[in-house]
Write a protein that holds these residues in place. Structure first.
Motif, PDB file in Angstrom:
ATOM      1  N   GLU A   1      55.178 -64.002  61.777  1.00  9.96           N
ATOM      2  CA  GLU A   1      55.209 -63.405  60.539  1.00  9.96           C
ATOM      3  C   GLU A   1      56.550 -63.669  60.092  1.00  9.96           C
ATOM      4  O   GLU A   1      57.636 -63.882  60.466  1.00  9.96           O
ATOM      5  N   PRO A   2      56.493 -63.911  58.573  1.00  8.00           N
ATOM      6  CA  PRO A   2      57.648 -64.111  57.726  1.00  8.00           C
ATOM      7  C   PRO A   2      58.396 -62.765  57.812  1.00  8.00           C
ATOM      8  O   PRO A   2      57.984 -61.682  58.189  1.00  8.00           O
ATOM      9  N   GLU A   3      59.547 -62.735  57.204  1.00 12.74           N
ATOM     10  CA  GLU A   3      60.719 -61.918  57.283  1.00 12.74           C
ATOM     11  C   GLU A   3      60.005 -60.522  56.442  1.00 12.74           C
ATOM     12  O   GLU A   3      60.224 -59.367  56.674  1.00 12.74           O
ATOM     13  N   GLU A   4      59.446 -61.095  55.447  1.00 11.68           N
ATOM     14  CA  GLU A   4      58.804 -60.045  54.265  1.00 11.68           C
ATOM     15  C   GLU A   4      57.953 -58.885  54.952  1.00 11.68           C
ATOM     16  O   GLU A   4      57.626 -57.717  55.041  1.00 11.68           O
ATOM     17  N   PHE A   5      56.857 -59.416  56.251  1.00 11.65           N
ATOM     18  CA  PHE A   5      56.078 -58.733  56.882  1.00 11.65           C
ATOM     19  C   PHE A   5      56.527 -58.247  58.119  1.00 11.65           C
ATOM     20  O   PHE A   5      55.720 -57.759  58.939  1.00 11.65           O
ATOM     21  N   ARG A   6      57.828 -58.382  58.634  1.00 13.06           N
ATOM     22  CA  ARG A   6      58.376 -57.764  59.805  1.00 13.06           C
ATOM     23  C   ARG A   6      58.570 -56.386  59.981  1.00 13.06           C
ATOM     24  O   ARG A   6      59.067 -55.835  60.753  1.00 13.06           O
ATOM     25  N   ARG A   7      58.992 -56.166  58.445  1.00 20.10           N
ATOM     26  CA  ARG A   7      59.583 -54.710  58.560  1.00 20.10           C
ATOM     27  C   ARG A   7      58.748 -53.485  58.621  1.00 20.10           C
ATOM     28  O   ARG A   7      59.291 -52.515  58.816  1.00 20.10           O
ATOM     29  N   ASP A   8      57.474 -53.726  58.527  1.00 17.31           N
ATOM     30  CA  ASP A   8      56.465 -52.606  58.745  1.00 17.31           C
ATOM     31  C   ASP A   8      55.248 -53.380  59.151  1.00 17.31           C
ATOM     32  O   ASP A   8      54.896 -54.397  58.857  1.00 17.31           O
ATOM     33  N   PRO A   9      54.395 -52.496  60.107  1.00 16.63           N
ATOM     34  CA  PRO A   9      53.157 -53.032  60.883  1.00 16.63           C
ATOM     35  C   PRO A   9      52.214 -52.990  59.540  1.00 16.63           C
ATOM     36  O   PRO A   9      52.068 -52.624  58.575  1.00 16.63           O
ATOM     37  N   GLY A  10      50.975 -53.895  60.108  1.00 21.91           N
ATOM     38  CA  GLY A  10      49.900 -53.891  59.110  1.00 21.91           C
ATOM     39  C   GLY A  10      49.256 -55.190  59.305  1.00 21.91           C
ATOM     40  O   GLY A  10      49.642 -56.218  60.019  1.00 21.91           O
ATOM     41  N   ALA A  11      47.916 -55.362  58.676  1.00 25.90           N
ATOM     42  CA  ALA A  11      47.191 -56.643  58.882  1.00 25.90           C
ATOM     43  C   ALA A  11      47.721 -57.823  58.028  1.00 25.90           C
ATOM     44  O   ALA A  11      47.811 -57.663  57.032  1.00 25.90           O
TER      45      ALA A  11
ATOM     46  N   LYS B   1      48.474 -56.123  54.580  1.00 22.76           N
ATOM     47  CA  LYS B   1      49.679 -56.266  54.057  1.00 22.76           C
ATOM     48  C   LYS B   1      49.654 -57.592  53.016  1.00 22.76           C
ATOM     49  O   LYS B   1      50.255 -57.383  51.791  1.00 22.76           O
ATOM     50  N   GLY B   2      48.908 -58.531  53.532  1.00 20.09           N
ATOM     51  CA  GLY B   2      48.906 -59.757  52.726  1.00 20.09           C
ATOM     52  C   GLY B   2      48.696 -60.974  53.120  1.00 20.09           C
ATOM     53  O   GLY B   2      48.211 -61.004  54.629  1.00 20.09           O
ATOM     54  N   THR B   3      48.724 -62.148  52.570  1.00 23.17           N
ATOM     55  CA  THR B   3      48.552 -63.359  53.280  1.00 23.17           C
ATOM     56  C   THR B   3      49.567 -64.506  53.102  1.00 23.17           C
ATOM     57  O   THR B   3      50.393 -64.321  52.305  1.00 23.17           O
ATOM     58  N   VAL B   4      49.554 -65.218  54.083  1.00 26.27           N
ATOM     59  CA  VAL B   4      50.899 -66.112  54.466  1.00 26.27           C
ATOM     60  C   VAL B   4      50.013 -67.690  54.351  1.00 26.27           C
ATOM     61  O   VAL B   4      49.228 -67.935  55.149  1.00 26.27           O
ATOM     62  N   ARG B   5      50.292 -68.283  53.317  1.00 27.23           N
ATOM     63  CA  ARG B   5      49.766 -69.692  53.104  1.00 27.23           C
ATOM     64  C   ARG B   5      50.818 -70.702  53.746  1.00 27.23           C
ATOM     65  O   ARG B   5      51.883 -70.848  53.340  1.00 27.23           O
ATOM     66  N   HIS B   6      50.233 -71.609  54.688  1.00 28.94           N
ATOM     67  CA  HIS B   6      50.989 -72.724  55.244  1.00 28.94           C
ATOM     68  C   HIS B   6      50.544 -73.850  54.631  1.00 28.94           C
ATOM     69  O   HIS B   6      49.454 -74.443  54.911  1.00 28.94           O
ATOM     70  N   ASN B   7      51.079 -74.612  53.606  1.00 30.70           N
ATOM     71  CA  ASN B   7      50.689 -75.833  53.245  1.00 30.70           C
ATOM     72  C   ASN B   7      50.845 -76.986  54.138  1.00 30.70           C
ATOM     73  O   ASN B   7      51.210 -77.053  55.274  1.00 30.70           O
ATOM     74  N   LYS B   8      50.300 -78.329  53.752  1.00 33.04           N
ATOM     75  CA  LYS B   8      50.234 -79.441  54.671  1.00 33.04           C
ATOM     76  C   LYS B   8      51.481 -79.751  54.952  1.00 33.04           C
ATOM     77  O   LYS B   8      51.703 -80.856  55.876  1.00 33.04           O
TER      78      LYS B   8
END
Length: 481
Positions: A231-241, A110-117
């Motif tokens: 997971e952020p809200e954008e990625f909770r709506r459907d399954p995926g890696a 699905k995509g990447t989630v970046r968490h900055n410092k």
């Protein structure tokens, strides 16, 4: 796209699975031009098994030798399993062979989630890519090779290359129990990794063959089995890696997490090479994790610390550049020929693309096996040198010298100018800078040429602007005299 991504494509453990595969595109039919010929492939990783299928499709009888046990029986390989995300570049080779890819949503990226410092989150979507662990991809391709070519491909595990006699077309292997076997070949394919024995034999045969091997400067430890609602809200709506990247106040120190099909997360804790030697206890690991990272779930930190303290670090990739990829009856592909670090996620994908190039070369050689190695070098070397150069330039983001670093300045000017031109003149320039097309099948040589062209255009433009401003200032000064 240009930040260090140690595990997006190459270094996160993930559960094994080879179930739920989609319908494959029909295999492209070819005339078997090499019936009666024997190929020996050294290395049964993704590149070795894929190369074996391209060879068998053209009529070769193929023996594949691997120094390790079969992946499903290798505790070391399973324990160090890292993810490979197949992008269109790598997928194209399997599609040509008719090899299906997983269709379940949990295998589709699905995509990447970046968490900055500081704990802020950035999200990028990357639909269409397919996630495997390295060991599960290797096993899957071994199974596919056996299923598709049962009479032509034979695998030999616990069989380590012990020597190559290039003039005699003979290769020897050390096998379990201390014995040694020898095989004659018409074509030898070295797909045996960055420490390739086949490549070393070529270097002995060609004293002027140049090989450079650079380390990534990073090492990592793995962890797994953790759960959490990250997971952020954008990625909770459907399954995926999904992939999560936590950065710190230095570019070498990162934590990653990748979602697994069973609902757990696995990942890596990475430091600059040698950094783990300063950590002596579990408490040392946990203290560093708490100091460096914001947003990693609090209950994960003791688990990561405990698992990391109990394991040894693994190097995060090497960069290999060869002046040639062939010799009489011999060719190199994959990490043996063109290993790269995980920074752009091109390692496995470029290796599979090399297998596809091999398939094309086999057809072009028309059954004359003696032509295959040199034709392969002619078809692939320029792109592999281009990829090596791109990978090396990406390390300017770790050096953090900013505009004083010519590699950083070159990449930055290409992306900035390319973004502007793609908006103003998409019909001439294209829809995006070439560097952002690494996930496509665009040749690496075209990408590096575009990077150099655009950076030169930017330099000329800034120089012209400087001259114009200087002249304008001179005119004002003269007018005031």
């Amino acid at each position: 796209m240009l930040m260090w991504r140690p595990c997006h494509r190459s270094c996160i453990p993930v559960a094994h699975s080879s179930s739920a595969v989609a319908e494959a595109a029909p295999e492209q039919q070819v005339v078997p031009l090499y019936s009666g010929k024997r190929a020996v492939v050294v290395g049964a990783g993704p590149a070795g098994s894929t190369a074996a299928m391209f060879l068998a499709r053209q009529g070769f009888a193929v023996d594949v030798h691997e120094r390790r046990p079969e992946p499903k029986q290798d505790a070391v390989d399973t324990g160090r399993a890292y993810i490979i995300i197949l992008i269109p570049r790598g997928q194209a080779a399997l599609q040509e062979l008719g090899v299906p890819l997983p269709s379940q949503r949990e295998f589709i990226t699905k995509g990447t989630v970046r968490h900055n410092k500081k704990g802020k989150i950035g999200i990028s979507r990357e639909e269409g890519n397919v996630t495997f662990s390295r060991s599960s991809l290797a096993q899957y391709l071994i199974d596919q090779a056996r299923q598709r070519y049962p009479a032509q491909i034979t695998f030999h595990f616990n069989s380590a290359c012990a020597g190559v006699d290039i003039p005699q077309r003979q290769v020897s292997f050390s096998v379990a129990g201390g014995g040694r076997v020898q095989q004659q070949y018409d074509l030898l394919v070295g797909a045996d990794g960055a420490g390739s024995q086949v490549r070393q034999a070529l270097q002995q045969h060609y004293p002027d063959m140049q090989v450079s091997i650079d380390d990534s400067g990073r090492e990592y430890k793995v962890y797994g089995g953790v759960r959490g609602d990250i997971e952020p809200e954008e990625f909770r709506r459907d399954p995926g890696a999904t992939l999560h990247l936590w950065s710190s106040d230095d570019p070498w120190t990162t934590v990653t997490a990748h979602s697994n099909p069973d609902g757990t997360y696995s990942g890596t804790f990475s430091l600059k090479t040698g950094g783990f030697s300063d950590l002596k206890t579990v408490a040392d690991y946990e203290a560093l994790l708490r100091k460096k990272f914001v947003g990693v779930p609090d209950d994960w930190l003791p688990v990561i610390a405990e698992q990391a303290a109990a394991s040894t670090p693994s190097p995060a990739g090497k960069r290999v550049r060869c002046s040639r990829l062939d010799g009489p009856g011999v060719l190199l592909l994959g990490d043996a020929a063109h290993a790269v670090t995980p920074v752009f996620g091109q390692g496995a994908n470029s290796a599979l693309e090399s297998c596809k190039v091999l398939g094309t070369v086999l057809t072009e050689a028309g059954g004359d096996v003696s032509q295959v190695p040199q034709r392969f070098t002619s078809s692939r070397l320029a792109d592999m040198h281009a990829l090596n150069e791109l990978d090396a330039k990406a390390y300017s983001f770790f050096r953090r010298r900013g505009l004083l670093d010519p590699d950083f300045l070159q990449l930055l000017s290409h992306v900035l100018l390319g973004t502007i031109l793609s908006k103003l003149l998409p019909f001439l320039y294209g829809r995006q800078p070439a560097l952002l097309k690494l996930g496509s099948t665009t040749p690496y040589s075209i990408i590096i040429a575009a990077v150099k062209r655009d950076s030169l255009m930017a330099a000329v433009g800034f120089a012209a602007l400087g001259v114009w401003l200087s002249l304008k200032l001179a005119v004002k000064v003269m007018a005031g005299v």
